[in-house]
Design a protein around this motif. Structure first.
Motif, mmCIF file in Angstrom:
data_model
loop_
_atom_site.group_PDB
_atom_site.id
_atom_site.type_symbol
_atom_site.label_atom_id
_atom_site.label_comp_id
_atom_site.label_asym_id
_atom_site.label_seq_id
_atom_site.Cartn_x
_atom_site.Cartn_y
_atom_site.Cartn_z
ATOM 1 N N UNK B 108 -7.083 5.274 0.470
ATOM 2 C CA UNK B 108 -6.028 5.224 1.222
ATOM 3 C C UNK B 108 -5.236 6.425 1.271
ATOM 4 N N UNK B 109 -4.907 6.985 2.247
ATOM 5 C CA UNK B 109 -4.447 8.357 2.753
ATOM 6 C C UNK B 109 -2.987 8.087 3.250
ATOM 7 N N UNK B 110 -2.426 7.112 3.285
ATOM 8 C CA UNK B 110 -0.870 6.999 3.562
ATOM 9 C C UNK B 110 -0.080 7.190 2.373
ATOM 10 N N UNK B 111 0.423 8.460 2.389
ATOM 11 C CA UNK B 111 1.235 8.880 1.333
ATOM 12 C C UNK B 111 2.337 8.082 0.950
ATOM 13 N N UNK B 112 2.881 7.469 1.798
ATOM 14 C CA UNK B 112 4.050 6.562 1.526
ATOM 15 C C UNK B 112 3.586 5.327 0.699
ATOM 16 N N UNK B 113 2.271 5.082 0.985
ATOM 17 C CA UNK B 113 1.820 3.573 0.331
ATOM 18 C C UNK B 113 1.612 4.116 -1.131
ATOM 19 N N UNK B 114 0.865 5.356 -1.411
ATOM 20 C CA UNK B 114 0.680 5.753 -2.605
ATOM 21 C C UNK B 114 1.952 5.891 -3.604
ATOM 22 N N UNK B 115 2.994 6.521 -2.819
ATOM 23 C CA UNK B 115 4.264 6.608 -3.490
ATOM 24 C C UNK B 115 4.829 5.472 -3.733
ATOM 25 N N UNK B 145 -3.927 -8.506 0.129
ATOM 26 C CA UNK B 145 -4.730 -7.017 0.549
ATOM 27 C C UNK B 145 -4.966 -6.273 -0.700
ATOM 28 N N UNK B 146 -6.201 -5.551 -0.562
ATOM 29 C CA UNK B 146 -6.568 -4.449 -1.686
ATOM 30 C C UNK B 146 -5.503 -3.723 -2.251
ATOM 31 N N UNK B 147 -4.394 -3.192 -1.312
ATOM 32 C CA UNK B 147 -3.445 -2.348 -1.692
ATOM 33 C C UNK B 147 -2.496 -3.307 -2.751
ATOM 34 N N UNK B 148 -2.036 -4.479 -2.206
ATOM 35 C CA UNK B 148 -1.261 -5.262 -2.992
ATOM 36 C C UNK B 148 -1.731 -5.579 -4.440
ATOM 37 N N UNK B 149 -3.148 -5.941 -4.413
ATOM 38 C CA UNK B 149 -3.695 -6.179 -5.747
ATOM 39 C C UNK B 149 -3.780 -4.766 -6.652
ATOM 40 N N UNK B 150 -4.026 -3.686 -6.208
ATOM 41 C CA UNK B 150 -3.993 -2.543 -6.813
ATOM 42 C C UNK B 150 -2.438 -2.372 -7.277
ATOM 43 N N UNK B 215 6.746 -0.210 2.000
ATOM 44 C CA UNK B 215 6.108 0.840 2.737
ATOM 45 C C UNK B 215 5.677 0.180 3.989
ATOM 46 N N UNK B 216 6.020 0.752 5.309
ATOM 47 C CA UNK B 216 5.500 0.391 6.457
ATOM 48 C C UNK B 216 4.398 1.425 7.046
ATOM 49 N N UNK B 217 3.225 0.629 7.432
ATOM 50 C CA UNK B 217 2.319 1.404 7.938
ATOM 51 C C UNK B 217 2.345 0.965 9.466
ATOM 52 N N UNK B 242 -10.585 11.406 -7.189
ATOM 53 C CA UNK B 242 -10.583 9.781 -6.669
ATOM 54 C C UNK B 242 -9.196 9.608 -6.623
ATOM 55 N N UNK B 243 -8.636 9.366 -5.495
ATOM 56 C CA UNK B 243 -7.486 8.953 -5.255
ATOM 57 C C UNK B 243 -6.405 10.167 -4.778
ATOM 58 N N UNK B 244 -5.820 10.073 -3.785
ATOM 59 C CA UNK B 244 -4.818 11.212 -3.300
ATOM 60 C C UNK B 244 -3.620 11.334 -4.157
ATOM 61 N N UNK B 245 -3.294 10.310 -5.176
ATOM 62 C CA UNK B 245 -2.133 10.471 -6.093
ATOM 63 C C UNK B 245 -2.408 11.703 -6.975
ATOM 64 N N UNK B 246 -3.579 12.005 -7.204
ATOM 65 C CA UNK B 246 -3.967 13.133 -8.161
ATOM 66 C C UNK B 246 -3.182 14.483 -7.633
ATOM 67 N N UNK B 247 -3.059 14.706 -6.159
ATOM 68 C CA UNK B 247 -2.589 15.708 -5.375
ATOM 69 C C UNK B 247 -1.257 15.720 -5.207
#
Lengths: 251, 251, 251, 251
Positions: B108-115, B145-150, B215-217, B242-247
């Motif tokens: 997932x590259x949507x920064x807002x979703x990760x935040x 959705x996978x994001x909601x489960x995560x 978050x809205x995509x 693995x995962x953009x949150x690391x950055x």
């Protein structure tokens, strides 16, 4: 000079009743002539010339209170539950003998909530998709809320009349039931969250757009404007009215 | 003068790939040196001196693309799915031979979703109640959705570590399942609505207060700032991430 | 067996104080040893062996209350306003003589509100656009709210550190000022609405996506979890702490 | 068998026009008989027996297009701006000579947006407080949006008719104008945020409750259901109609 309504509150010591006493006292066009609690005689309504009775008691006594009022030509605004079809029929029979008396029985006096349901039903025929989310405090024992079920039913009726089909849904796998309840073809979701009181959100979607109608009840004072509106209009609406929406003249 | 990154996009003709080409072209600190489609030779990456490769292809070819990049000391930012544990292990082995190369693989590259997920997990230990609502277009085949489960999983972990019990819920009757799915103890609701793309709302409640993180995509462009952030930082993060949150350096 | 804190509430008859008395009484790990009102002697704190004092009084007396507590090695959690720089400096000097005593002075004990500001500031460097909307009851005399100003300042600091420019805005004509206030470069909007208490929404936008962080304070009970958290941690934080965020360990 | 409308799109190469071509092609009850661009002869409408013309051109040519349609007994659905009072009067004169022809000129074809305004105006007389927040992409040059101004005006009219006073507001200090614009007595706030398209939220508040009506336009496809609804009903509405709300039969 505008009319000053002589109002009596029955069940005045209860949670809703005490709010009603306060609301009547603050209204410029009303005079509180009696505030009756458990054990007080209904004869006081006559003695103090009440024109409108507000009944916020319990199912066991509401019927006799309202019948007493009608028999003494006092209008009644009733927020107590327990009015089944038989009680309503008997009341209508009695009202025929007192054709000038009005009785309003409403399960919900929050004007905003009634408007939310009404608007959602009106809009539902213009949108491909519609779903309902209700949110309440976590002490609520039933789900979904009666209001959400009522909203879903009104939406379903509106779509049926307009010939609108079901909301599209390609879901193939949903092992844990995340899509919620389906009430008359409308998906309904119930959230329980500490801090909340009673909230409802209706989401309507179509290509490229969304319409959201949301109502928040933060506390019991939210019912009082509806109760006062009932008091002001009940005399002009002789006979039995069930539901405050009849008084809102939305059409 | 600031660094200008030489970037190649693989899978450049796809929906995500073409957005990435446009995004790289618009970035002041990047130069697009190659845009490869189906059948183009990976040798072009070397020929045009690419420093960072963006892989937006398909599971069948992403592994060989990334391995080629690493072997030629080119950093890689990967949005393609299909990286199971075995592929990841093999890649880590290869990376040990090229200790200066960085690879970022992100679902997932949507920064807002990760935040949103990160903030929800951090906040969850301070609130009695928490629930998740995800909303998507009605063509989606799986729910939730996978994001909601995560998100639910991260919330559950955070509460477990802090010793917070389950959200209170007095529900006794819910005949049609309006309370939704329960994922790791967290209620998750899935809405499907025409007009929507991908949205997530986390509700956190406590006595007298609510915190809502949403978050809205709206479309695929939402992924591009995350991809560009990956390009800018991948060289400073050698090895596998693995995962953009690391950055995002949120701590 | 876990620690039972002996707690005294000062200003116990006030609106906030009476909520604090109720909250301490309900907490399993606290014992209310004293509830002092106007005119009660501070010596009672010593007599009843209070370990932590909660001060919810008024600016005129809060300083002497806290100094008394520190001098008697009682920790203090303070929600009263009126602590200017001079008072804080004097208190720090006193605390040096009592190095094991902790004092927490917080302008805002609503944990969700503190988190909303914190998260908004962290997210602000990843989004092109950010604006703040605060919503309050219509009896509030100042606009925008202190919390919204504080949030805008923290957002501005975060963006400055990250080198993020101002939010884009092509507005050329806005004759009546609909774009709101600009606080440290961040647009802030204030809504006043009957029925609301204290609410704040931070909107962050980027290409194709939006992140929304919202906090709702529905009533005074929203401050109590923060006050209790302060009581539990003040002893571990000797010296002066200003702001509850120091105790939330968000990083 | 249901009616199949023969539809022509004028301005078919423009952004809105090309969406309309796609929408007509997808509608089961419509046949696209002509798609005219710059320089194409209007005679083609007659040649291909168009029954309804959709005009999505520019102010300079829309009047002659519509007059041509009326003169040839073709109904017209018009989304082009530039229709001042003089043009409208002249068109009405022409329509009297063709009494069976219908023309619909609408500044806004997003059905949800029209409903939001309509519902807000209906609800506004029941609530003490009402404010409007509009949110748009940051390239918009004017604030507040025309839709928000229109909504505020309709709200103000509704409250004036019902004798409702201004929304309460105790604000004494607001040095930077955070309370926004005041349009016909209604506070209007304009947010500009990257990622957004066109959104409007109307907040209505009363003691203990809030009603929120929100519309989101995510992209141009949001206008197409309204355009198609216009095509289907324009023949039944001879003469000139300004505004799609006339066709929605909301009362």
């Amino acid at each position: 000079m505008s009319k000053i309504w002589k109002v009596a509150v029955i069940g005045a010591a209860g949670r809703m009743g005490s709010e009603a006493v306060a609301a009547v006292n603050q209204a410029d066009d009303m005079e509180l002539v009696a505030a009756l609690g458990n054990g007080d005689s209904l004869e006081l309504l006559v003695e103090y010339s009440a024109e409108v009775m507000i009944d916020l008691t319990v199912p066991a006594v509401t019927e006799q209170n309202v019948r007493f009022a009608v028999e003494h030509d006092i209008h009644a605004v009733v927020g107590t539950t327990g009015w089944d079809q038989e009680r309503l029929s008997n009341l209508e029979t009695l009202l025929k003998e007192h054709p000038s008396v009005g009785v309003l029985i409403a399960p919900n006096f929050a004007i905003g909530s009634i408007l939310a349901t009404e608007f959602a039903a009106k809009a539902a025929r213009f949108f491909e998709s519609v779903e309902v989310i209700e949110m309440h405090h976590p002490n609520k024992v039933d789900a979904p809320s009666g209001t959400a079920v009522h909203t879903a039913q009104k939406i379903a009726e509106s779509r049926a009349v307009a010939g609108v089909g079901p909301s599209p849904d390609a879901t193939e796998t949903d092992p844990d039931g995340s899509r919620g309840a389906v009430v008359d073809g409308v998906n309904v979701h119930a959230v329980r969250l500490r801090g909340l009181t009673a909230h409802q959100e209706i989401l309507l979607g179509d290509a490229g757009q969304q319409l959201v109608i949301r109502h928040d009840s933060f506390d019991r004072t939210s019912f009082m404007p509806g109760v006062l509106l009932g008091v002001r209009q009940v005399a002009e609406n002789p006979g039995l009215s069930v539901g405050l929406d009849r008084y809102l003249n939305l059409d």
